[in-house]
Structure formats: structure tokens, C-alpha cells
Design an enzyme around this catalytic site. Structure first.
Site, short mmCIF file in Angstrom:
data_model
loop_
_atom_site.label_atom_id
_atom_site.label_comp_id
_atom_site.label_asym_id
_atom_site.label_seq_id
_atom_site.Cartn_x
_atom_site.Cartn_y
_atom_site.Cartn_z
N ALA A 66 32.38 40.36 39.84
CA ALA A 66 31.25 40.22 39.35
C ALA A 66 30.32 38.57 39.35
O ALA A 66 31.72 37.78 39.16
CB ALA A 66 30.73 41.04 37.92
N GLY A 111 35.43 43.19 40.49
CA GLY A 111 34.30 43.95 40.20
C GLY A 111 34.77 44.17 42.17
O GLY A 111 33.83 45.69 42.53
N GLU A 114 37.22 46.79 42.20
CA GLU A 114 36.47 48.24 41.80
C GLU A 114 35.63 48.31 42.83
O GLU A 114 35.94 49.77 43.02
CB GLU A 114 35.87 48.27 40.24
N GLU A 134 40.38 40.42 35.05
CA GLU A 134 38.89 40.41 33.69
C GLU A 134 39.27 39.91 32.25
O GLU A 134 38.56 39.00 31.11
CB GLU A 134 37.67 40.96 33.05
#
Length: 260
Positions: A66, A111, A114, A134
Site C-alpha cells: 500500500a 497490500g 494480499e 507490516e
């Protein structure tokens, strides 16, 4: 078809979707997530599309994660909205009837990991690095990574990978069962498109029902899953595709499936 940050090429029933932000390693900004949501919905509605391949632009990253610059200034409420937006996208990919293959061409972190896990399966290039780092930023996965890794790898391996923030090589990811195949970078997208084309030649309703049976069956007991499978199996005998597929077999010709 395409957007500011996405490239879409549709050919012979297969859509190649490329996240096109190579200068920031294809990081997932809120605007990119919105574009992905809209694009996947459009591809799902497009009757010419039977399978999707998603990859990243350039040779360094699928999606490096992200957008940290955007996330760094979020408060808790904004972070909740951001997480729910990302989860909406990955849930949509996982539940849409059309199969989606991730061609991971480099970093797939946070992200990006994911997003890849939301797809039906993953092919990776030899230079790929994958993981959920993360915790090294003082946070945790927010787009479903903790849930998907625990189901895919089991609790112990998921705990180790996420607690440490470790990045796996493509070979390690294959050994752990995260990716199906590791390929030279130059061959990656071609292999994913080849597999997608093979899927696109099959009965779309049958493929969609298999995807649904596996996805929902994993949350059921085995007897309940088998019962659900039989219901989906029987429902296909009311379809044109079943008549066409079996008729073509008997007549020794190639079937012409219509997804109806």
C-alpha cells in the site's frame, strides 16, 4: 478499456490487467484501489471476458505494498475506511465467478501480497519477493492477509511469517504452497495468459461453480461441502453449456460454450 493507473488488454476471452505505477513500484493508493474495484466489476460484467490475469508494470514489482506516504498521515478512522476499502476489493476478486490469476513479477508485499492472495492462484517470477512486513512499520495486515495466510499456511507458519515480517523468495513461496509455479521473468505473463486461455476454453459456468464450491466448502464440514457440491453439480444440468459440452463430446467436436 483502462484508467489512469491501469492498463487492460482483452484478447480471445482473456483480460490482461496491468497496474501501471512503476515509479512507485505499483503501490496501492486509495485511487488505485478504487480503479481496481471498478475495473474488476467491469471485467466481471463483460461477456467477452472469461478469465483475468493481473500483473504489475515493470520488472521490479507486482505491487510493493500500500502507499506508505498516504497511510503515514491517517488517523484510526481513516485507517479503518482504508482497510475496509481494500478488503472490499480482495473479497470481490475472491468471490467473482470468473477466475483470476496473479502473475507476480517482483515484489508482492503487504497490500500487494494480499491482492495476489485474493486471486485464484499465483505464478511468480524468479526474482519475486513476497510477504506481509507490516509489523516492521508498527502496524499489521489490513486487507485480509492475517486471515488468508492462516487458512493457507496454518496458524504456526502464518504467525512466523507475519510476526517476523520476513520476505520469502519465489522458491520459498512455492515450497510453502503460496505460489503454483516459478518462472523466468520473461516467461511469466505468457505462461499466465496461456493458462488463462486454457481455462477460457472450458465451460464458464462450470468453472464458476467449482470456484464457488471450493471457496464456500472450505468453511464447511466435509459432508456439508459435498452436499453443496452436489447441488451445484445438479444445477449445471439445466444449462446450455452442459448440453453443448456433452453433445460435443459425443459428436467428437470442439464445444462452443456460451456461459449460459
Amino acid at each position: 478499456m483502462g484508467t489512469e493507473n491501469l492498463l487492460v488488454d482483452i484478447k480471445d476471452g482473456v483480460a490482461l490487467l496491468t497496474i501501471n505505477r512503476p515509479k512507485v513500484l505499483n503501490a496501492l493508493h486509495t485511487s488505485v484501489i478504487a480503479e481496481l474495484q471498478e475495473t474488476f466489476e467491469a471485467l466481471n460484467a463483460n461477456q467477452a471476458v472469461k478469465a483475468v490475469v493481473i500483473t504489475g508494470s515493470g520488472e521490479k514489482a507486482f505491487v510493493a505494498g500500500a502507499d506508505i506516504a498516504e497511510m503515514a498521515v491517517m488517523d484510526a478512522q481513516q485507517a479503518l475506511v482504508f482497510a475496509r476499502t481494500g478488503q472490499k476489493l480482495v473479497n470481490y476478486i475472491g468471490t467473482m465467478p470468473k477466475p483470476v490469476i496473479a502473475a507476480v513479477n517482483g515484489f508482492a508485499l503487504g497490500g500487494g501480497m494480499e491482492l495476489a492472495l485474493a486471486c485464484d492462484f499465483i505464478y511468480a517470477s524468479e526474482n519475486a519477493k513476497m510477504g506481509l512486513p507490516e509489523v516492521t512499520l508498527g502496524i499489521m495486515p489490513g486487507f485480509g492477509g492475517s486471515q488468508k495466510f492462516a487458512r493457507l499456511l496454518g496458524r504456526s507458519r502464518a504467525n512466523e511469517l507475519i510476526f517476523t515480517g520476513k520476505m520469502l523468495t519465489a522458491a520459498e513461496a512455492k515450497e510453502w504452497g503460496i505460489v503454483n509455479a516459478v518462472l523466468p521473468l520473461a516467461e511469466l505473463v505468457g505462461k499466465a495468459l496461456e493458462t488463462a486461455a486454457r481455462i477460457a476454453g472450458n465451460g464458464l459456468l462450470g468453472v464458476a461453480h467449482v470456484k464457488e464450491a471450493i471457496r464456500r466448502g472450505l468453511d464447511m464440514t466435509e459432508p456439508d461441502g459435498m452436499d453443496y457440491e452436489s447441488v451445484l453439480f445438479a444445477s449445471l444440468f439445466a444449462s446450455r453449456d452442459q448440453k453443448e459440452g456433452m453433445g460435443a463430446f459425443v459428436e467428437k467436436r470442439k464445444p462452443n460454450f456460451t456461459g449460459s
